[in-house]
Design a protein around this motif. Structure first.
Motif, PDB file in Angstrom:
ATOM      1  N   GLN A 190       0.833  -1.210   0.000  1.00 10.50           N
ATOM      2  CA  GLN A 190       0.000   0.000   0.000  1.00 10.50           C
ATOM      3  C   GLN A 190       0.866   1.258   0.000  1.00 10.50           C
ATOM      4  OE1 GLN A 190      -2.128  -1.275   3.544  1.00 10.50           O
ATOM      5  NE2 GLN A 190      -4.077  -1.067   2.438  1.00 10.50           N
ATOM      6  N   VAL A 191       1.942   1.228   0.775  1.00 10.15           N
ATOM      7  CA  VAL A 191       2.847   2.382   0.839  1.00 10.15           C
ATOM      8  C   VAL A 191       3.469   2.637  -0.527  1.00 10.15           C
ATOM      9  CG1 VAL A 191       5.025   3.231   1.818  1.00 10.15           C
ATOM     10  CG2 VAL A 191       3.301   2.182   3.307  1.00 10.15           C
ATOM     11  N   THR A 192       4.025   1.601  -1.148  1.00 12.23           N
ATOM     12  CA  THR A 192       4.698   1.810  -2.438  1.00 12.23           C
ATOM     13  C   THR A 192       3.709   2.219  -3.526  1.00 12.23           C
ATOM     14  OG1 THR A 192       4.664  -0.562  -2.935  1.00 12.23           O
ATOM     15  CG2 THR A 192       6.655   0.313  -1.889  1.00 12.23           C
ATOM     16  N   ALA A 193       2.495   1.699  -3.473  1.00  8.28           N
ATOM     17  CA  ALA A 193       1.480   2.116  -4.443  1.00  8.28           C
ATOM     18  C   ALA A 193       1.155   3.598  -4.278  1.00  8.28           C
ATOM     19  CB  ALA A 193       0.219   1.265  -4.288  1.00  8.28           C
ATOM     20  N   THR A 194       1.083   4.058  -3.030  1.00  6.14           N
ATOM     21  CA  THR A 194       0.831   5.476  -2.768  1.00  6.14           C
ATOM     22  C   THR A 194       1.986   6.329  -3.298  1.00  6.14           C
ATOM     23  OG1 THR A 194      -0.542   4.992  -0.847  1.00  6.14           O
ATOM     24  CG2 THR A 194       0.447   7.189  -0.939  1.00  6.14           C
ATOM     25  N   LEU A 195       3.216   5.902  -3.036  1.00  2.00           N
ATOM     26  CA  LEU A 195       4.393   6.652  -3.512  1.00  2.00           C
ATOM     27  C   LEU A 195       4.438   6.693  -5.033  1.00  2.00           C
ATOM     28  CD1 LEU A 195       7.071   5.294  -1.019  1.00  2.00           C
ATOM     29  CD2 LEU A 195       5.962   7.553  -0.968  1.00  2.00           C
ATOM     30  N   ASP A 196       4.134   5.578  -5.667  1.00  2.00           N
ATOM     31  CA  ASP A 196       4.180   5.523  -7.131  1.00  2.00           C
ATOM     32  C   ASP A 196       3.084   6.358  -7.782  1.00  2.00           C
ATOM     33  OD1 ASP A 196       6.395   3.858  -6.994  1.00  2.00           O
ATOM     34  OD2 ASP A 196       5.228   2.023  -7.322  1.00  2.00           O
ATOM     35  N   ALA A 197       1.925   6.432  -7.149  1.00  2.00           N
ATOM     36  CA  ALA A 197       0.795   7.169  -7.726  1.00  2.00           C
ATOM     37  C   ALA A 197       0.855   8.664  -7.443  1.00  2.00           C
ATOM     38  CB  ALA A 197      -0.522   6.600  -7.191  1.00  2.00           C
ATOM     39  N   ALA A 198       1.530   9.055  -6.377  1.00  2.00           N
ATOM     40  CA  ALA A 198       1.555  10.469  -5.987  1.00  2.00           C
ATOM     41  C   ALA A 198       2.294  11.306  -7.028  1.00  2.00           C
ATOM     42  CB  ALA A 198       2.232  10.624  -4.632  1.00  2.00           C
ATOM     43  N   GLU A 199       1.744  12.463  -7.320  1.00  2.00           N
ATOM     44  CA  GLU A 199       2.403  13.390  -8.231  1.00  2.00           C
ATOM     45  C   GLU A 199       3.163  14.474  -7.479  1.00  2.00           C
ATOM     46  OE1 GLU A 199      -0.564  14.813 -10.941  1.00  2.00           O
ATOM     47  OE2 GLU A 199      -0.661  12.897 -12.000  1.00  2.00           O
ATOM     48  N   VAL A 200       2.643  14.880  -6.331  1.00  2.00           N
ATOM     49  CA  VAL A 200       3.251  15.965  -5.557  1.00  2.00           C
ATOM     50  C   VAL A 200       3.682  15.437  -4.197  1.00  2.00           C
ATOM     51  CG1 VAL A 200       2.875  18.229  -4.504  1.00  2.00           C
ATOM     52  CG2 VAL A 200       1.879  17.715  -6.744  1.00  2.00           C
ATOM     53  N   PHE A 201       4.876  15.832  -3.792  1.00  2.00           N
ATOM     54  CA  PHE A 201       5.445  15.483  -2.496  1.00  2.00           C
ATOM     55  C   PHE A 201       5.819  16.774  -1.798  1.00  2.00           C
ATOM     56  CE2 PHE A 201       5.960  11.910  -5.224  1.00  2.00           C
ATOM     57  CZ  PHE A 201       5.902  10.789  -4.417  1.00  2.00           C
ATOM     58  N   TRP A 202       6.047  16.701  -0.496  1.00  2.00           N
ATOM     59  CA  TRP A 202       6.508  17.835   0.293  1.00  2.00           C
ATOM     60  C   TRP A 202       7.830  17.442   0.934  1.00  2.00           C
ATOM     61  CZ3 TRP A 202       4.063  22.456   0.120  1.00  2.00           C
ATOM     62  CH2 TRP A 202       2.786  22.439  -0.472  1.00  2.00           C
ATOM     63  N   LEU A 203       8.865  18.239   0.706  1.00  2.00           N
ATOM     64  CA  LEU A 203      10.185  17.988   1.269  1.00  2.00           C
ATOM     65  C   LEU A 203      10.440  18.981   2.385  1.00  2.00           C
ATOM     66  CD1 LEU A 203      12.922  16.443   1.053  1.00  2.00           C
ATOM     67  CD2 LEU A 203      13.700  18.379  -0.345  1.00  2.00           C
ATOM     68  N   SER A 204      10.789  18.459   3.557  1.00  2.00           N
ATOM     69  CA  SER A 204      11.160  19.297   4.700  1.00  2.00           C
ATOM     70  C   SER A 204      12.656  19.151   4.930  1.00  2.00           C
ATOM     71  CB  SER A 204      10.414  18.857   5.964  1.00  2.00           C
ATOM     72  OG  SER A 204       9.021  18.928   5.768  1.00  2.00           O
ATOM     73  N   THR A 205      13.333  20.292   5.016  1.00  2.00           N
ATOM     74  CA  THR A 205      14.764  20.338   5.300  1.00  2.00           C
ATOM     75  C   THR A 205      14.993  21.350   6.413  1.00  2.00           C
ATOM     76  OG1 THR A 205      15.115  22.000   3.558  1.00  2.00           O
ATOM     77  CG2 THR A 205      15.446  19.674   2.944  1.00  2.00           C
ATOM     78  N   VAL A 206      16.244  21.488   6.830  1.00  2.00           N
ATOM     79  CA  VAL A 206      16.579  22.384   7.931  1.00  2.00           C
ATOM     80  C   VAL A 206      17.566  23.438   7.434  1.00  2.00           C
ATOM     81  CG1 VAL A 206      17.518  22.528  10.264  1.00  2.00           C
ATOM     82  CG2 VAL A 206      16.264  20.480   9.546  1.00  2.00           C
ATOM     83  N   ARG A 207      17.219  24.698   7.633  1.00  2.00           N
ATOM     84  CA  ARG A 207      18.114  25.794   7.251  1.00  2.00           C
ATOM     85  C   ARG A 207      19.334  25.813   8.178  1.00  2.00           C
ATOM     86  NH1 ARG A 207      15.006  29.877   4.251  1.00  2.00           N
ATOM     87  NH2 ARG A 207      12.817  29.260   4.290  1.00  2.00           N
ATOM     88  N   VAL A 208      20.370  26.493   7.748  1.00  2.00           N
ATOM     89  CA  VAL A 208      21.610  26.582   8.525  1.00  2.00           C
ATOM     90  C   VAL A 208      21.344  27.137   9.924  1.00  2.00           C
ATOM     91  CG1 VAL A 208      23.893  27.666   8.620  1.00  2.00           C
ATOM     92  CG2 VAL A 208      23.036  26.760   6.462  1.00  2.00           C
ATOM     93  N   ASP A 209      20.380  28.066  10.047  1.00  2.00           N
ATOM     94  CA  ASP A 209      20.086  28.658  11.355  1.00  2.00           C
ATOM     95  C   ASP A 209      19.109  27.818  12.181  1.00  2.00           C
ATOM     96  OD1 ASP A 209      17.618  29.143  10.178  1.00  2.00           O
ATOM     97  OD2 ASP A 209      17.795  31.326  10.222  1.00  2.00           O
ATOM     98  N   GLY A 210      18.731  26.623  11.671  1.00  2.00           N
ATOM     99  CA  GLY A 210      17.864  25.717  12.421  1.00  2.00           C
ATOM    100  C   GLY A 210      16.389  25.820  12.096  1.00  2.00           C
ATOM    101  N   ARG A 211      15.995  26.823  11.333  1.00  2.00           N
ATOM    102  CA  ARG A 211      14.581  26.958  10.973  1.00  2.00           C
ATOM    103  C   ARG A 211      14.197  25.909   9.934  1.00  2.00           C
ATOM    104  NH1 ARG A 211      13.487  31.856   8.234  1.00  2.00           N
ATOM    105  NH2 ARG A 211      15.684  31.848   7.653  1.00  2.00           N
TER     106      ARG A 211
END
Length: 169
Positions: free
Chosen positions: A26-47
């Motif tokens: 189910q997880v891989t099917a969701t990943l394969d079908a999804a068109e848009v993802f959200w990436l969270s990263t951390v700025r140098v100042d921690g934000r």
């Protein structure tokens, strides 16, 4: 996201009584079908920094690309910690997937060619990349650095019959 997956752990605190754990299929099917993802990263100042993007699954790992001067690329140069999410914006149905891990830069031509093929197959000719000097090149958007997400934990949040499932890597 490996050949030897750990067992799915259902968290009963956040799951309905008698709810089954989500399956890796189910997880891989969701990943394969999804068109848009959200990436969270951390700025140098921690934000935190969160941005939408497209991504593909190759060899059971998620991959994304970004311009080398974009905020997410600058963030990942400072710390490789990231979270990639996708799912349904509907409250009563669907599956939301959260991949916590680290971003690893991919630069070998064979891997990049396979990832470029996956982008073209999933998103069409508008997302067609050439592989040059360890990166993607697109005439419309210039160079792009490619990353693979190495998971430490994956969560699946089932809706309808609510269930929270976790895999640790």
């Amino acid at each position: 996201m490996t050949a030897q997956l750990p067992a799915a752990e259902l968290d009963r605190r956040y799951s309905e009584e008698n709810a089954p754990p989500s399956t890796w299929t189910q997880v891989t099917a969701t990943l394969d079908a999804a068109e848009v993802f959200w990436l969270s990263t951390v700025r140098v100042d921690g934000r935190p920094h969160v941005t939408p993007l497209i991504a593909v699954r190759v060899d059971d790992r998620m991959h994304f690309c970004t311009g080398p001067d974009e905020q997410k690329a600058r963030n990942l140069a400072g710390t490789d910690a990231c979270v990639l999410t996708t799912g349904s914006n509907v409250l009563g149905s669907g599956l939301d997937v959260v991949i916590e891990g680290r971003a690893v830069r991919i630069s070998d031509p064979e891997s990049l060619t396979g990832i470029a093929d996956a982008y073209r197959a999933k998103y069409g000719s508008d997302w067609s990349f050439d592989v040059t000097d360890g990166q993607f090149v697109n005439t419309a958007g210039g160079p792009a650095t490619v990353f693979r997400v190495e998971p430490s934990t994956v969560f699946a949040f089932a809706k309808g019959v609510y269930a929270q499932t976790r895999w640790r890597f």
